[in-house]
Design an enzyme around this catalytic site. Sequence first.
Site, mmCIF file in Angstrom:
data_model
loop_
_atom_site.group_PDB
_atom_site.id
_atom_site.type_symbol
_atom_site.label_atom_id
_atom_site.label_comp_id
_atom_site.label_asym_id
_atom_site.label_seq_id
_atom_site.Cartn_x
_atom_site.Cartn_y
_atom_site.Cartn_z
ATOM 1 N N TRP A 168 -24.523 106.499 38.630
ATOM 2 C CA TRP A 168 -24.317 107.857 38.128
ATOM 3 C C TRP A 168 -22.796 108.057 38.024
ATOM 4 O O TRP A 168 -22.032 107.395 38.703
ATOM 5 C CB TRP A 168 -24.990 108.905 38.985
ATOM 6 C CG TRP A 168 -24.616 109.086 40.427
ATOM 7 C CD1 TRP A 168 -25.312 108.651 41.517
ATOM 8 C CD2 TRP A 168 -23.496 109.828 40.951
ATOM 9 N NE1 TRP A 168 -24.691 109.048 42.686
ATOM 10 C CE2 TRP A 168 -23.571 109.777 42.366
ATOM 11 C CE3 TRP A 168 -22.436 110.525 40.370
ATOM 12 C CZ2 TRP A 168 -22.636 110.386 43.199
ATOM 13 C CZ3 TRP A 168 -21.504 111.136 41.199
ATOM 14 C CH2 TRP A 168 -21.601 111.060 42.592
ATOM 15 N N TYR A 176 -32.184 119.226 38.778
ATOM 16 C CA TYR A 176 -31.457 119.581 37.552
ATOM 17 C C TYR A 176 -32.112 120.763 36.840
ATOM 18 O O TYR A 176 -31.528 121.324 35.915
ATOM 19 C CB TYR A 176 -31.405 118.396 36.585
ATOM 20 C CG TYR A 176 -30.729 117.158 37.112
ATOM 21 C CD1 TYR A 176 -30.010 117.158 38.300
ATOM 22 C CD2 TYR A 176 -30.835 115.958 36.411
ATOM 23 C CE1 TYR A 176 -29.410 116.004 38.777
ATOM 24 C CE2 TYR A 176 -30.228 114.794 36.879
ATOM 25 C CZ TYR A 176 -29.534 114.820 38.063
ATOM 26 O OH TYR A 176 -28.944 113.671 38.521
ATOM 27 N N GLY A 227 -16.801 108.172 36.189
ATOM 28 C CA GLY A 227 -16.139 108.969 37.218
ATOM 29 C C GLY A 227 -15.800 110.358 36.724
ATOM 30 O O GLY A 227 -14.874 111.004 37.225
ATOM 31 N N ARG A 247 -20.858 111.179 20.561
ATOM 32 C CA ARG A 247 -20.523 110.480 21.794
ATOM 33 C C ARG A 247 -21.732 109.713 22.331
ATOM 34 O O ARG A 247 -21.585 108.626 22.901
ATOM 35 C CB ARG A 247 -20.021 111.476 22.833
ATOM 36 C CG ARG A 247 -19.403 110.854 24.059
ATOM 37 C CD ARG A 247 -18.135 110.070 23.756
ATOM 38 N NE ARG A 247 -17.158 110.865 23.058
ATOM 39 C CZ ARG A 247 -16.345 111.774 23.618
ATOM 40 N NH1 ARG A 247 -16.418 111.990 24.917
ATOM 41 N NH2 ARG A 247 -15.478 112.431 22.890
ATOM 42 N N ASN A 270 -21.635 105.803 23.196
ATOM 43 C CA ASN A 270 -21.995 105.267 24.510
ATOM 44 C C ASN A 270 -23.099 104.217 24.428
ATOM 45 O O ASN A 270 -23.233 103.384 25.333
ATOM 46 C CB ASN A 270 -22.437 106.397 25.439
ATOM 47 C CG ASN A 270 -21.296 107.318 25.837
ATOM 48 O OD1 ASN A 270 -20.136 106.960 25.745
ATOM 49 N ND2 ASN A 270 -21.640 108.518 26.283
ATOM 50 N N SER A 272 -23.714 113.012 27.676
ATOM 51 C CA SER A 272 -22.887 113.767 26.743
ATOM 52 C C SER A 272 -23.790 114.756 26.020
ATOM 53 O O SER A 272 -24.978 114.488 25.825
ATOM 54 C CB SER A 272 -22.210 112.845 25.718
ATOM 55 O OG SER A 272 -21.485 113.620 24.769
ATOM 56 N N HIS A 323 -33.604 111.448 46.029
ATOM 57 C CA HIS A 323 -32.296 111.828 45.513
ATOM 58 C C HIS A 323 -31.165 111.724 46.536
ATOM 59 O O HIS A 323 -30.022 111.450 46.184
ATOM 60 C CB HIS A 323 -32.372 113.263 44.976
ATOM 61 C CG HIS A 323 -31.383 113.559 43.902
ATOM 62 N ND1 HIS A 323 -31.610 114.504 42.926
ATOM 63 C CD2 HIS A 323 -30.163 113.053 43.628
ATOM 64 C CE1 HIS A 323 -30.562 114.562 42.109
ATOM 65 N NE2 HIS A 323 -29.675 113.690 42.522
#
Length: 292
Positions: free
Chosen positions: A182, A48, A186, A233, A237, A228, A106
């Site tokens: 993860w 990332y 979706g 948000r 969540n 997010s 990963h």
Amino acid sequence: MEYTTLSNGVKMPMVGYGVYQVSPQECERCVLDALGAGYRSLDTAQSYFNEAQVGSAIRRSGVPREDIFLTTKVWVEHYGQQAARASVLDSMEKLGVDYLDLVLLHQPFADYYGAWRALEELYDEGRVRAIGVSNFYPDRLVDLAIFARIRPMVNQVEIHPYHQQAEALKWMEKYGVQPEAWAPFGEGRGGLFTHPVLTDIGRRHGRTAAQVMLRWHLQRGVVVIPKSTHVERMRENLDVFGFFLSREEMEAIAALDKKQSAFFSHQDPNMVEWFVEMVEQRRGRQGGSAAE
């Protein structure tokens, strides 16, 4: 917050904050917002390219390190025992920490057995509190669970109402592996955020479709790491512990299962070749983002 206890006794929050596709430029601010909102589990990865920003946010937040469950993942180009070990130590340096709570492999490609041995060593040394994998289908997960010295404690995979992974969850339970989702929404593909089943259930509870999906995961025993960049948000969540889905509501969501990935299959030879090409293209790069 609700917690799960991993096979080695380590407690892991059921809801964490994921920084997949959060750019390095905004990552530090987002992690600070998440910690301020009450998140105490953070999920990043070498691929990332934002581990340094996550670490900076942790230091700036004032939240004690021991109160944060910190996860990173080893990328494919660092597989093999020596390379994987060096990469985890490098990740720790970028994050500015002297231990990690969870390290995952990963992808299920290349020399993941060598990489796994490196994680076992780091676990034995106390540098890593728990080790696991990501995107391992049942066949490869069981292979590693049976033949490795230490079984994976977590498997982070694609799970959402359109791809519920019922069979995979059975194998994880059999081998004591904690499932983690993860893309728990979706990414909203196929209209999940506006699906009438989810929105109708949400109206009955005074909740959003996103909150319904997260509650559904939790009641299935699946850890979630929603992402997010908006603090409102983030708070939404995290606010998923004050209601409970009925058996009928859980069954209605179960009926949405399409039993296929909304993204790609790691068992598709074309996808394996794509990963190889991506690894070659990304060697030596210092920025960008990768596939979950």
